[in-house]
Scaffold this active site. Structure first.
Site, mmCIF file in Angstrom:
data_model
loop_
_atom_site.group_PDB
_atom_site.id
_atom_site.type_symbol
_atom_site.label_atom_id
_atom_site.label_comp_id
_atom_site.label_asym_id
_atom_site.label_seq_id
_atom_site.Cartn_x
_atom_site.Cartn_y
_atom_site.Cartn_z
ATOM 1 N N THR A 29 0.832 -1.209 0.000
ATOM 2 C CA THR A 29 0.000 0.000 0.000
ATOM 3 C C THR A 29 0.865 1.257 0.000
ATOM 4 O OG1 THR A 29 -1.482 1.315 1.403
ATOM 5 C CG2 THR A 29 -0.148 -0.306 2.529
ATOM 6 N N ASP A 30 0.336 2.333 -0.529
ATOM 7 C CA ASP A 30 1.077 3.605 -0.491
ATOM 8 C C ASP A 30 1.300 4.072 0.944
ATOM 9 O OD1 ASP A 30 -1.590 4.287 0.061
ATOM 10 O OD2 ASP A 30 -1.653 5.985 -1.312
ATOM 11 N N GLU A 31 0.484 3.554 1.874
ATOM 12 C CA GLU A 31 0.564 4.051 3.252
ATOM 13 C C GLU A 31 1.892 3.725 3.926
ATOM 14 O OE1 GLU A 31 -2.987 3.725 5.609
ATOM 15 O OE2 GLU A 31 -4.192 3.407 3.816
ATOM 16 N N TYR A 34 -1.302 -0.329 11.082
ATOM 17 C CA TYR A 34 -1.566 -1.023 9.805
ATOM 18 C C TYR A 34 -0.416 -0.805 8.835
ATOM 19 C CZ TYR A 34 -3.292 -1.406 4.985
ATOM 20 O OH TYR A 34 -3.407 -1.689 3.639
ATOM 21 N N LYS A 36 2.367 -3.425 7.178
ATOM 22 C CA LYS A 36 2.543 -3.618 5.724
ATOM 23 C C LYS A 36 3.988 -3.305 5.315
ATOM 24 C CE LYS A 36 -0.314 -4.475 3.044
ATOM 25 N NZ LYS A 36 -0.877 -5.755 2.523
HETATM 26 P P1 NAD Z 1 -10.246 -6.625 2.719
HETATM 27 O O1 NAD Z 1 -10.139 -6.315 4.177
HETATM 28 O O2 NAD Z 1 -11.489 -6.293 1.982
HETATM 29 O O3 NAD Z 1 -9.972 -8.182 2.476
HETATM 30 C C1 NAD Z 1 -8.963 -8.885 3.136
HETATM 31 C C2 NAD Z 1 -9.217 -10.368 2.886
HETATM 32 O O4 NAD Z 1 -8.146 -11.101 3.501
HETATM 33 C C3 NAD Z 1 -10.521 -10.867 3.509
HETATM 34 O O5 NAD Z 1 -11.208 -11.698 2.606
HETATM 35 C C4 NAD Z 1 -10.053 -11.650 4.734
HETATM 36 O O6 NAD Z 1 -10.925 -12.712 5.080
HETATM 37 C C5 NAD Z 1 -8.703 -12.167 4.256
HETATM 38 N N1 NAD Z 1 -7.781 -12.461 5.366
HETATM 39 C C6 NAD Z 1 -7.504 -11.680 6.439
HETATM 40 N N2 NAD Z 1 -6.635 -12.318 7.245
HETATM 41 C C7 NAD Z 1 -6.337 -13.496 6.655
HETATM 42 C C8 NAD Z 1 -5.485 -14.572 7.002
HETATM 43 N N3 NAD Z 1 -4.756 -14.567 8.133
HETATM 44 N N4 NAD Z 1 -5.421 -15.633 6.162
HETATM 45 C C9 NAD Z 1 -6.147 -15.658 5.017
HETATM 46 N N5 NAD Z 1 -6.988 -14.672 4.653
HETATM 47 C C10 NAD Z 1 -7.075 -13.592 5.463
HETATM 48 O O7 NAD Z 1 -8.975 -5.912 2.065
HETATM 49 P P2 NAD Z 1 -8.807 -5.250 0.630
HETATM 50 O O8 NAD Z 1 -9.250 -3.853 0.701
HETATM 51 O O9 NAD Z 1 -9.385 -6.163 -0.393
HETATM 52 O O10 NAD Z 1 -7.216 -5.236 0.525
HETATM 53 C C11 NAD Z 1 -6.511 -6.324 -0.047
HETATM 54 C C12 NAD Z 1 -5.031 -6.035 0.016
HETATM 55 O O11 NAD Z 1 -4.743 -4.823 -0.667
HETATM 56 C C13 NAD Z 1 -4.494 -5.858 1.434
HETATM 57 O O12 NAD Z 1 -3.229 -6.468 1.493
HETATM 58 C C14 NAD Z 1 -4.374 -4.360 1.590
HETATM 59 O O13 NAD Z 1 -3.333 -4.028 2.492
HETATM 60 C C15 NAD Z 1 -4.025 -3.942 0.183
HETATM 61 N N6 NAD Z 1 -4.434 -2.583 -0.208
HETATM 62 C C16 NAD Z 1 -5.719 -2.166 -0.041
HETATM 63 C C17 NAD Z 1 -6.104 -0.895 -0.463
HETATM 64 C C18 NAD Z 1 -7.523 -0.401 -0.338
HETATM 65 O O14 NAD Z 1 -7.800 0.736 -0.694
HETATM 66 N N7 NAD Z 1 -8.471 -1.216 0.084
HETATM 67 C C19 NAD Z 1 -5.155 -0.048 -1.030
HETATM 68 C C20 NAD Z 1 -3.831 -0.499 -1.181
HETATM 69 C C21 NAD Z 1 -3.495 -1.780 -0.774
HETATM 70 P P1 TYD Z 2 -10.034 4.893 4.871
HETATM 71 O O1 TYD Z 2 -11.082 4.458 3.911
HETATM 72 O O2 TYD Z 2 -10.030 4.319 6.239
HETATM 73 O O3 TYD Z 2 -8.641 4.652 4.141
HETATM 74 P P2 TYD Z 2 -7.143 5.076 4.595
HETATM 75 O O4 TYD Z 2 -7.163 5.705 5.911
HETATM 76 O O5 TYD Z 2 -6.460 3.759 4.614
HETATM 77 O O6 TYD Z 2 -6.681 5.997 3.522
HETATM 78 O O7 TYD Z 2 -10.100 6.472 5.022
HETATM 79 C C1 TYD Z 2 -9.960 7.323 3.895
HETATM 80 C C2 TYD Z 2 -9.932 8.755 4.412
HETATM 81 O O8 TYD Z 2 -11.201 9.074 4.978
HETATM 82 C C3 TYD Z 2 -8.921 8.976 5.525
HETATM 83 O O9 TYD Z 2 -8.369 10.270 5.387
HETATM 84 C C4 TYD Z 2 -9.749 8.891 6.785
HETATM 85 C C5 TYD Z 2 -11.087 9.439 6.362
HETATM 86 N N1 TYD Z 2 -12.267 8.888 7.073
HETATM 87 C C6 TYD Z 2 -13.232 9.762 7.566
HETATM 88 O O10 TYD Z 2 -13.114 10.991 7.439
HETATM 89 N N2 TYD Z 2 -14.305 9.219 8.203
HETATM 90 C C7 TYD Z 2 -14.461 7.883 8.389
HETATM 91 O O11 TYD Z 2 -15.468 7.455 8.997
HETATM 92 C C8 TYD Z 2 -13.476 7.001 7.853
HETATM 93 C C9 TYD Z 2 -13.599 5.510 8.020
HETATM 94 C C10 TYD Z 2 -12.392 7.554 7.199
#
Ligand code: NAD
Ligand code: TYD
Length: 341
Positions: free
Chosen positions: A124-126, A151, A155
């Site tokens: 992730t970019d984070e 988090y 990562k």
């Molecule tokens: P999500 O929370 O929707 O899904 C995570 C999945 O992983 C779920 O299905 C969960 O059951 C499974 N999981 C959790 N722990 C596990 C374990 N110990 N063993 C097997 N499965 C397990 O997450 P997402 O938003 O789909 O993100 C997927 C990946 O992309 C993550 O690695 C996250 O860090 C990365 N990512 C997400 C975003 C975003 O905007 N959502 C952005 C950049 C990177």
């Molecule tokens: P989020 O979806 O949790 O992603 P991330 O923090 O990983 O980027 O949050 C996106 C942005 O929205 C972040 O700046 C936090 C803000 N946010 C709110 O303002 N209210 C909320 O209830 C949540 C969950 C996030």
């Protein structure tokens, strides 16, 4: 026929990726290994062809289970499995370290032991921390790792382990770092689906702090196409930043949602800020664009329309995930029930 082992494929991005991979490679078979935490949902994978997609309920920290289900001559492990929500990591970091750090090491060890051809690790970019407010600063592949939330720290640790496996053992590992994804089937603890589902229900939308934090948004299918490009042609050992050049302040995001759903701005409710809240993320995706020829297809607006329409068209999915444990989480996080915010 190529054989893939996708972890976390019942979640938001993992399930979208499986859909992309199945249509991109009609002859592949996919084992989807997922622990079904609160974020995993079998409804997200119900649409897949069972002859090419098999679901296994398993935890990536369980090495024996991973070994038992990893296909022979596996072409790639694509690791999406993670605890993924910053606010939850602030409440309790433990699960984040277990899955995101130890789980990643288990997959790297198994890949090495079984000669898996490639590991694509989804980061992730984070991990790169927070950028200054100025519009001219961007994350690049050279940005230092400086994670600010538990988090992001977990990562970043996983990235270090993936990099070390490449450096020490020559394991073919490629890392992707993407910004904030949006699209169908995202669990509504995350900001955008929370805003959409609350607006649909005429419920208040909690905005942290002054609402001016900036995130870089990408439609999930665009992210998945970038992962496919990395899987096929990414350089072993490289990191690719993936972004669609779509930065928005949080308040702009909520306003777009309210406009599209024709809901009043009075639904916006400013609440206490997130501790350690990163101010700005913005990705320079030049490397993935220039090296792999990837480009996003959706604009912010077109992706948002598709996303909102999906949530409007799938009230059962929304109701199922918003019931039960979600209500307890919501109360803990926002100090009130969904309706009462
Ligand atoms: P999500 O929370 O929707 O899904 C995570 C999945 O992983 C779920 O299905 C969960 O059951 C499974 N999981 C959790 N722990 C596990 C374990 N110990 N063993 C097997 N499965 C397990 O997450 P997402 O938003 O789909 O993100 C997927 C990946 O992309 C993550 O690695 C996250 O860090 C990365 N990512 C997400 C975003 C975003 O905007 N959502 C952005 C950049 C990177
Ligand atoms: P989020 O979806 O949790 O992603 P991330 O923090 O990983 O980027 O949050 C996106 C942005 O929205 C972040 O700046 C936090 C803000 N946010 C709110 O303002 N209210 C909320 O209830 C949540 C969950 C996030």
């Amino acid at each position: 026929m190529k054989r893939y082992f996708v972890t976390g494929g019942a979640g938001f991005i993992g399930s979208a990726f499986i859909e992309s991979l199945l249509s991109h490679e009609p002859n592949c078979s996919i084992t989807n290994f997922d622990a079904l935490t609160y974020a995993g949902n079998l409804e997200n994978v119900a649409r897949f062809d069972k002859s090419r997609h098999s679901f296994v309920h398993g935890n990536i920290i369980d090495k024996e289970a991973v070994l038992a289900h990893l296909p022979q001559e596996c072409d790639a492990i694509i690791n999406f499995a993670a605890e993924s929500h910053v606010d939850r990591s602030i409440r309790s970091a433990h699960e984040f370290l277990v899955t995101n750090v130890i789980g990643t090491q288990v997959l790297l060890d198994v890949a090495r032991a079984r000669n898996v051809r490639r590991v694509v690790h989804i980061s992730t970019d984070e991990v790169m921390g927070s950028l200054p407010e100025t519009e001219s600063s961007f994350f690049t592949e050279e940005s230092e790792l400086s994670p600010n939330s538990p988090y992001a720290a977990s990562k970043a640790a996983a990235e270090h382990l993936a990099r070390a496996a490449h450096h020490t053992f020559g394991l073919d590992v490629v890392i992707t770092r993407c910004g904030n994804n949006y699209g169908p089937r995202q669990f509504p603890e995350k900001f955008l689906p929370l805003a959409i589902t609350n607006a649909i229900h005429n419920e208040s939308i909690p905005v942290y702090g002054d609402g001016l934090n900036v995130r870089d948004w990408i439609y999930v299918e665009d992210h998945c196409r970038a992962i496919l490009a990395v899987l096929e042609n990414g350089r072993s050992g490289a990191v690719y930043n993936i972004g669609a050049r779509n930065t928005r302040r949080n308040i702009e995001v909520v306003e777009s949602v309210l406009n599209q759903l024709q809901r009043p701005k009075s639904l916006i409710k400013y609440v206490s800020d997130r501790p350690g809240h990163d101010r700005r993320y913005a990705i320079d995706p030049s490397m993935v664009e220039n090296e792999l020829g990837w480009r996003p297809l959706e604009s912010w607006e077109s992706g948002l329309t598709k996303t909102i329409n999906w949530y409007k068209d799938n009230p059962q999915w929304v109701e199922q995930v918003r019931s039960g444990a979600y209500r307890d989480y919501y109360k803990q996080q926002y100090g009130t029930g969904v309706e009462a915010l």
